[in-house]
Design a protein around this motif. Structure first.
Motif, PDB file in Angstrom:
ATOM      1  N   LEU A  22     -35.975   5.841 -18.217  1.00 43.37           N
ATOM      2  CA  LEU A  22     -35.524   5.363 -16.688  1.00 43.37           C
ATOM      3  C   LEU A  22     -36.041   3.904 -16.375  1.00 43.37           C
ATOM      4  N   SER A  23     -36.275   3.427 -17.528  1.00 45.34           N
ATOM      5  CA  SER A  23     -36.414   1.781 -17.537  1.00 45.34           C
ATOM      6  C   SER A  23     -35.596   1.254 -18.289  1.00 45.34           C
ATOM      7  N   GLY A  24     -35.622   1.163 -19.635  1.00 44.76           N
ATOM      8  CA  GLY A  24     -34.448   0.612 -20.282  1.00 44.76           C
ATOM      9  C   GLY A  24     -33.062   0.933 -20.043  1.00 44.76           C
ATOM     10  N   GLY A  25     -32.852   2.532 -19.997  1.00 48.81           N
ATOM     11  CA  GLY A  25     -31.899   3.122 -19.819  1.00 48.81           C
ATOM     12  C   GLY A  25     -30.865   2.808 -18.564  1.00 48.81           C
ATOM     13  N   ILE A  26     -31.866   2.375 -17.697  1.00 49.72           N
ATOM     14  CA  ILE A  26     -31.240   2.069 -16.188  1.00 49.72           C
ATOM     15  C   ILE A  26     -31.072   0.453 -16.095  1.00 49.72           C
ATOM     16  N   ASN A  27     -32.059  -0.116 -16.199  1.00 47.33           N
ATOM     17  CA  ASN A  27     -32.197  -1.856 -16.250  1.00 47.33           C
ATOM     18  C   ASN A  27     -31.117  -2.346 -17.162  1.00 47.33           C
ATOM     19  N   SER A  28     -30.758  -1.873 -18.371  1.00 47.50           N
ATOM     20  CA  SER A  28     -29.808  -2.367 -18.962  1.00 47.50           C
ATOM     21  C   SER A  28     -28.635  -1.876 -19.282  1.00 47.50           C
TER      22      SER A  28
ATOM     23  N   GLY B 188     -38.565  -6.337 -15.552  1.00 46.56           N
ATOM     24  CA  GLY B 188     -37.436  -5.111 -15.113  1.00 46.56           C
ATOM     25  C   GLY B 188     -37.838  -4.362 -14.222  1.00 46.56           C
ATOM     26  N   THR B 189     -39.190  -3.894 -13.989  1.00 41.12           N
ATOM     27  CA  THR B 189     -39.740  -3.169 -12.846  1.00 41.12           C
ATOM     28  C   THR B 189     -39.381  -4.025 -11.507  1.00 41.12           C
ATOM     29  N   PHE B 190     -39.946  -5.561 -11.618  1.00 36.31           N
ATOM     30  CA  PHE B 190     -39.645  -6.323 -10.523  1.00 36.31           C
ATOM     31  C   PHE B 190     -38.166  -6.115  -9.977  1.00 36.31           C
ATOM     32  N   TYR B 191     -37.200  -6.335 -10.868  1.00 32.58           N
ATOM     33  CA  TYR B 191     -35.816  -6.539 -10.519  1.00 32.58           C
ATOM     34  C   TYR B 191     -35.316  -5.199  -9.827  1.00 32.58           C
ATOM     35  N   PHE B 192     -35.808  -3.933 -10.547  1.00 34.00           N
ATOM     36  CA  PHE B 192     -35.625  -2.877 -10.044  1.00 34.00           C
ATOM     37  C   PHE B 192     -36.198  -2.656  -8.364  1.00 34.00           C
TER      38      PHE B 192
ATOM     39  N   THR C  12     -50.389   8.883 -18.354  1.00 33.47           N
ATOM     40  CA  THR C  12     -49.269   9.005 -19.169  1.00 33.47           C
ATOM     41  C   THR C  12     -48.705  10.248 -19.359  1.00 33.47           C
ATOM     42  N   ASP C  13     -49.831  11.360 -19.622  1.00 37.14           N
ATOM     43  CA  ASP C  13     -49.229  12.859 -19.255  1.00 37.14           C
ATOM     44  C   ASP C  13     -48.601  13.249 -18.399  1.00 37.14           C
ATOM     45  N   PHE C  14     -48.960  12.932 -17.015  1.00 39.53           N
ATOM     46  CA  PHE C  14     -48.104  12.743 -15.802  1.00 39.53           C
ATOM     47  C   PHE C  14     -46.902  11.984 -16.039  1.00 39.53           C
ATOM     48  N   SER C  15     -46.847  10.908 -16.560  1.00 35.63           N
ATOM     49  CA  SER C  15     -45.622  10.235 -16.740  1.00 35.63           C
ATOM     50  C   SER C  15     -44.730  11.002 -17.638  1.00 35.63           C
ATOM     51  N   GLY C  16     -44.993  11.582 -18.647  1.00 34.63           N
ATOM     52  CA  GLY C  16     -44.104  12.476 -19.395  1.00 34.63           C
ATOM     53  C   GLY C  16     -43.480  13.504 -18.596  1.00 34.63           C
ATOM     54  N   TYR C  17     -44.207  14.259 -17.763  1.00 38.32           N
ATOM     55  CA  TYR C  17     -43.440  15.160 -16.898  1.00 38.32           C
ATOM     56  C   TYR C  17     -42.583  14.617 -15.780  1.00 38.32           C
ATOM     57  N   LEU C  18     -43.103  13.193 -15.356  1.00 40.81           N
ATOM     58  CA  LEU C  18     -42.348  12.798 -14.459  1.00 40.81           C
ATOM     59  C   LEU C  18     -40.775  12.279 -14.715  1.00 40.81           C
ATOM     60  N   ILE C  19     -40.965  11.682 -16.006  1.00 38.43           N
ATOM     61  CA  ILE C  19     -39.730  11.391 -16.549  1.00 38.43           C
ATOM     62  C   ILE C  19     -38.641  12.576 -16.818  1.00 38.43           C
ATOM     63  N   PHE C  20     -39.236  13.587 -17.279  1.00 41.90           N
ATOM     64  CA  PHE C  20     -38.444  14.692 -17.753  1.00 41.90           C
ATOM     65  C   PHE C  20     -37.930  15.168 -16.382  1.00 41.90           C
ATOM     66  N   ALA C  21     -38.912  15.319 -15.149  1.00 39.31           N
ATOM     67  CA  ALA C  21     -38.182  16.018 -13.858  1.00 39.31           C
ATOM     68  C   ALA C  21     -37.300  15.015 -13.274  1.00 39.31           C
ATOM     69  N   THR C  22     -37.375  13.693 -13.353  1.00 35.28           N
ATOM     70  CA  THR C  22     -36.904  12.356 -12.623  1.00 35.28           C
ATOM     71  C   THR C  22     -35.197  12.425 -13.265  1.00 35.28           C
TER      72      THR C  22
ATOM     73  N   PHE D  82     -38.991   4.036  -9.928  1.00 34.23           N
ATOM     74  CA  PHE D  82     -40.138   2.709 -10.102  1.00 34.23           C
ATOM     75  C   PHE D  82     -41.351   3.192 -10.390  1.00 34.23           C
ATOM     76  N   LEU D  83     -41.803   4.431  -9.853  1.00 38.97           N
ATOM     77  CA  LEU D  83     -43.150   4.884 -10.549  1.00 38.97           C
ATOM     78  C   LEU D  83     -43.159   5.170 -12.018  1.00 38.97           C
ATOM     79  N   SER D  84     -42.046   5.638 -12.548  1.00 38.21           N
ATOM     80  CA  SER D  84     -41.652   5.842 -14.002  1.00 38.21           C
ATOM     81  C   SER D  84     -42.072   4.554 -14.608  1.00 38.21           C
ATOM     82  N   GLN D  85     -41.173   3.489 -13.947  1.00 41.26           N
ATOM     83  CA  GLN D  85     -41.225   2.047 -14.817  1.00 41.26           C
ATOM     84  C   GLN D  85     -42.811   1.766 -14.677  1.00 41.26           C
ATOM     85  N   PHE D  86     -43.436   1.956 -13.509  1.00 40.08           N
ATOM     86  CA  PHE D  86     -44.820   1.102 -13.676  1.00 40.08           C
ATOM     87  C   PHE D  86     -45.744   1.893 -14.711  1.00 40.08           C
TER      88      PHE D  86
END
Length: 516
Positions: free
Chosen positions: A45-51, A129-133, A177-187, A325-329
């Motif tokens: 959700l960071s590199g895959g979207i921003n690039s 990249g997070t700033f520009y998003f 980061t555990d939460f981030s893993g679930y968040l990326i999957f769900a998002t 945005f939360l995933s990128q942070f």
């Protein structure tokens, strides 16, 4: 972690002691946490979207439908090679240690600097990249403008928060980061559904249709010069290759991970596999949502916001923006962890100026506090200085970032190439529990060397052609510094009899941080 027994703990500590290091960091990361920290840094959700513009303004739909799995396979080769080594030598700053033990002091020192510079700049690049998003998604609500002051202030603020969270211990960081893993999957799943529901039609053929938009109106903001169709496809590989990196974080947190010899290689491989699969489904769905590929190519770097604005319900769009945005942070948060452990590991062998302070672990938080904050500060200074300077009309930031992934992949390739020679010799006599076999590893090593050549070739094409002289300059400078200074001073990691001589120091270091 109820299945982590006292015998498991003793085994982890024994492996670390056998490499000459103390258990100063707190071993609280589960196998899932080790996976999650690499998965969070990869962050589709960071590199895959921003690039995304690298694909849609290049070879079009085929850059995703065909290019994404090809690029993920290329990056995955490096992960397999590193996983094999990490199972035998699970230690923080693994790339540095592996470069030394499989090669010599110089190759270890070189791997450390390649990885360190890559991590500092990639942390800056992630947060820019997070700033520009955030600017594209919410900038109008907060009066944010694309100015040097706003960009640097935003990056400094979120980097400080990421460093502060890391400061207070690996327990809190691992939970996030555990939460981030679930968040990326769900998002990623939610974004896939949103894209498919919003798609005007399911024109699957566009995913396998080769185009060439390089040098055309709008697309020239991404690829300014027209190139051949084949080269346009190769340039599009930068999207998955640049996205699927950062899995070395699993190695950098080895000393904080339970059953590290098993968990670390597993974390590397699974983070790449799941990122590749979920990223492919998500991005294919996005391509199907585009009104048409020709108009998408004209949007350049802005293609994601253009498509979301034109196709998605405004309320749904805002919710998706917040989750992304939360995933990128959290991606930046995990990168601070990885960078700080690299600084810590290199410093405990006196590889950096100020090593005594940078290698110190807080007895209260069991984290390398100085390494965390120095890494964070360096990344912000990198963004600030390079954004303020232009070279031949191009911002120095863009020039340096083009070298970031080249440096990172070189730091991956070096120990793998050394392992090709060392595996089965006295330098690497025993494999870890995660073992593909010496023959298969050598095949992977050859493929990694070929893949590195390809990454370097496409990484120095316009508008990134400054990457070539910068990379050459880096190697010239490192050669001068090594032969003039570091060859006499730098001892490298403990090997052989030095490991035995360190045992008293290991006991004292563990006592100082309260390690039972």
């Amino acid at each position: 972690m109820s299945d982590y027994t006292e015998a498991d703990k003793k085994h982890d500590v024994h492996i670390l002691h056998s490499m000459g290091y103390a258990q100063e960091l707190e071993r609280r990361m589960s196998s899932f946490s080790n996976f999650a920290i690499s998965f969070s840094i990869i962050c589709i959700l960071s590199g895959g979207i921003n690039s995304l513009g690298q694909a849609t303004s290049g070879a079009g739909g085929a850059a995703i439908g065909i290019g994404w799995p090809v690029g993920c396979l290329i990056s995955g080769l490096f992960a397999i090679g590193l996983a094999q080594i990490s199972s035998a030598y699970p230690t923080a700053g693994g790339l540095y240690h592996w470069g030394s033990i499989l090669g010599n002091r110089f190759t270890g020192w070189l791997a450390a600097w390649l990885n360190l510079l890559g991590l500092v700049t990639v942390l800056g690049a992630i947060n820019v990249g997070t700033f520009y998003f955030f600017f594209g998604a919410f900038g109008s609500y907060f009066g944010i403008e694309d100015t040097l002051m706003h960009r640097v202030a935003f990056v400094a603020a979120i980097t400080a928060v990421q460093a502060l969270i890391n400061h207070f211990g690996i327990g809190l960081t691992a939970k996030l980061t555990d939460f981030s893993g679930y968040l990326i999957f769900a998002t990623a799943i939610l974004l896939t559904i949103v894209c498919l529901v919003s798609a005007p039609s399911f024109e699957v053929a566009r995913l396998f249709t080769f185009s060439n938009y390089t040098g055309t109106e709008g697309a020239s903001l991404v690829w300014p010069f027209a190139v051949s169709g084949g080269m346009a496809f190769l340039l599009g590989l930068l999207l998955p290759i640049y996205t699927i990196t950062g899995y070395d974080a699993s190695a950098h947190t080895s000393e904080e991970t339970v059953k590290a010899a098993h968990s670390v290689p597993k974390g590397m491989i699974t983070s790449v596999i799941w990122s590749a699969v979920f990223g492919y489904v998500m991005l294919c769905s996005f391509v199907l949502m585009l009104p048409n590929m020709d108009d998408a190519a004209k949007q350049g770097w802005n293609v994601f916001f253009w498509a979301m604005d034109s196709q998605v319900n405004p309320t749904v769009k805002e919710v998706m923006y917040f989750l992304i945005f939360l995933s990128q942070f959290l991606c930046g948060l995990a990168t601070v962890t990885s960078l700080s452990r690299m600084i810590f590991a290199f410093s405990r062998d006196k590889g950096l100026p100020g090593s005594a302070a940078l290698s110190k672990v807080s007895p209260k938080h069991r984290t390398p506090v100085a390494a965390i904050w120095i890494g964070a500060i360096l990344s912000v200074l990198f963004v600030w200085f390079t954004s303020a300077i232009t070279i031949a009309g191009t911002p120095a930031y863009s020039i340096v970032v083009s070298c970031t992934v080249i440096f990172l992949f070189l730091s991956f390739a070096l120990p793998i190439a050394l392992g090709f020679v060392a595996i089965g010799t006295p330098k690497w006599p025993t494999m870890g529990p995660w073992n593909i076999g010496a023959g298969a590893f050598r095949v992977v090593a050859v493929l990694v060397i070929l893949a590195m050549a390809l990454i370097f070739y496409i990484g120095i094409q316009p508008p990134n052609d400054w990457a070539l002289p910068i990379t050459i300059g880096f190697f010239v400078i490192t050669a001068v510094v090594w032969f003039a200074f570091e060859n006499k001073r730098f001892k490298g990691p403990p090997i052989g009899d030095e490991v035995a001589r360190r045992q008293a120091g290991i006991a004292a270091a563990e006592k100082a941080v309260g390690e039972a």
